[in-house]
Scaffold this motif. Structure first.
Motif, PDB file in Angstrom:
ATOM      1  N   ALA A 175     -48.077  32.862   2.903  1.00  0.00           N
ATOM      2  CA  ALA A 175     -49.069  33.874   3.270  1.00  0.00           C
ATOM      3  C   ALA A 175     -50.336  33.717   2.437  1.00  0.00           C
ATOM      4  CB  ALA A 175     -48.489  35.274   3.077  1.00  0.00           C
TER       5      ALA A 175
ATOM      6  N   CYS B 137     -53.126  37.833   5.759  1.00  0.00           N
ATOM      7  CA  CYS B 137     -52.826  39.270   5.734  1.00  0.00           C
ATOM      8  C   CYS B 137     -53.967  40.023   5.077  1.00  0.00           C
ATOM      9  CB  CYS B 137     -51.536  39.539   4.951  1.00  0.00           C
ATOM     10  SG  CYS B 137     -50.078  38.741   5.644  1.00  0.00           S
TER      11      CYS B 137
ATOM     12  N   ARG C 143     -44.410  32.974  -4.832  1.00  0.00           N
ATOM     13  CA  ARG C 143     -45.715  32.484  -4.377  1.00  0.00           C
ATOM     14  C   ARG C 143     -45.606  31.115  -3.744  1.00  0.00           C
ATOM     15  NH1 ARG C 143     -50.089  35.011  -8.044  1.00  0.00           N
ATOM     16  NH2 ARG C 143     -48.905  36.560  -9.146  1.00  0.00           N
TER      17      ARG C 143
ATOM     18  N   VAL D 119     -44.594  35.577  -0.588  1.00  0.00           N
ATOM     19  CA  VAL D 119     -45.888  35.273   0.032  1.00  0.00           C
ATOM     20  C   VAL D 119     -46.157  33.772  -0.021  1.00  0.00           C
ATOM     21  CG1 VAL D 119     -46.929  37.541  -0.355  1.00  0.00           C
ATOM     22  CG2 VAL D 119     -47.089  35.787  -2.130  1.00  0.00           C
TER      23      VAL D 119
ATOM     24  N   LEU E 271     -43.864  37.708   3.982  1.00  0.00           N
ATOM     25  CA  LEU E 271     -45.106  37.657   4.760  1.00  0.00           C
ATOM     26  C   LEU E 271     -45.497  36.213   5.014  1.00  0.00           C
ATOM     27  CD1 LEU E 271     -47.181  40.363   2.853  1.00  0.00           C
ATOM     28  CD2 LEU E 271     -46.046  40.610   5.075  1.00  0.00           C
TER      29      LEU E 271
ATOM     30  N   LEU F 165     -53.143  36.468   1.118  1.00  0.00           N
ATOM     31  CA  LEU F 165     -53.530  37.878   1.048  1.00  0.00           C
ATOM     32  C   LEU F 165     -55.021  38.009   0.802  1.00  0.00           C
ATOM     33  CD1 LEU F 165     -50.645  39.359  -1.141  1.00  0.00           C
ATOM     34  CD2 LEU F 165     -50.774  39.150   1.336  1.00  0.00           C
TER      35      LEU F 165
END
Length: 190
Positions: free
Chosen positions: A170, A150, A190, A167, A146, A172
């Motif tokens: 990303a 998000c 991460r 991620v 991702l 979240l």
């Protein structure tokens, strides 16, 4: 039965996965060429009006449901064959990095029932957040990359096969999901 994914970026990724197996590159090239001759604002190096018209035509290409259900991997790298087909036919050069190709919605992705790997790194950058709830309960998705903002991160916990989640690029809406996924054995980058 056939499918047209609501999001153009996702639809292009599916066309790419099926290119030359279920969907002939020559047929797509003919669609793109049907947008007419180059005008003074078209062509190398950047996109012009023919790109928008071509993308509309490509978005209308119906995807055979059975073929879509057999796709196991989707990636959105700028060098994807579908982007190169578009750009070579239109004589433009964005390197496949045009915002016109961005994935902004995953709506309908459950039709890709055999999908094991989804990598949104190439065109996962977008202005608004990507809603993850369309992934809810996807039976086969085991590797997911991702990027960008998000929302609906709780949907990730409903993926029974999720083994690896990246991620690193990303953000979240619920970062605690990552801790819960790790606790169940998912490798989280991460």
């Amino acid at each position: 039965m056939t499918l047209i994914f609501a999001d153009l970026g996702l639809h292009l990724g599916v066309l790419d996965a099926l290119l030359d197996d279920a969907i002939a590159a020559d047929d797509l090239k003919a669609l793109i060429e049907s947008t007419g001759p180059d005008g003074p604002e078209d062509g190398y190096p950047g996109p012009g009006p023919r790109l928008e018209a071509s993308l509309e035509l490509l978005h209308a290409v119906a995807v055979p449901s059975a073929e879509a259900a057999a796709i196991t991997h989707l990636q959105f790298d700028g060098g994807s064959d579908i982007y190169m087909l578009i750009e070579q036919t239109l004589d433009i050069d964005t390197g496949g990095e045009s915002d016109d190709y961005n994935v902004t919605s995953l709506e309908g992705i459950r039709a890709l029932s055999s999908l094991r790997s989804l990598d949104l790194d190439g065109h996962g950058y977008r202005r608004g957040p990507l809603e993850l709830t369309p992934l809810t309960g996807h039976p086969a998705l085991s590797e997911l990359v991702l990027t960008g903002k998000c929302t609906g991160a709780a949907a990730l916990e409903s993926l029974p096969a999720l083994h690896t989640l990246d991620v690193s690029l990303a953000h979240l809406d619920d970062p605690d999901v990552l801790t819960r996924l790790e606790a169940r054995g998912t490798t989280v980058h991460r």
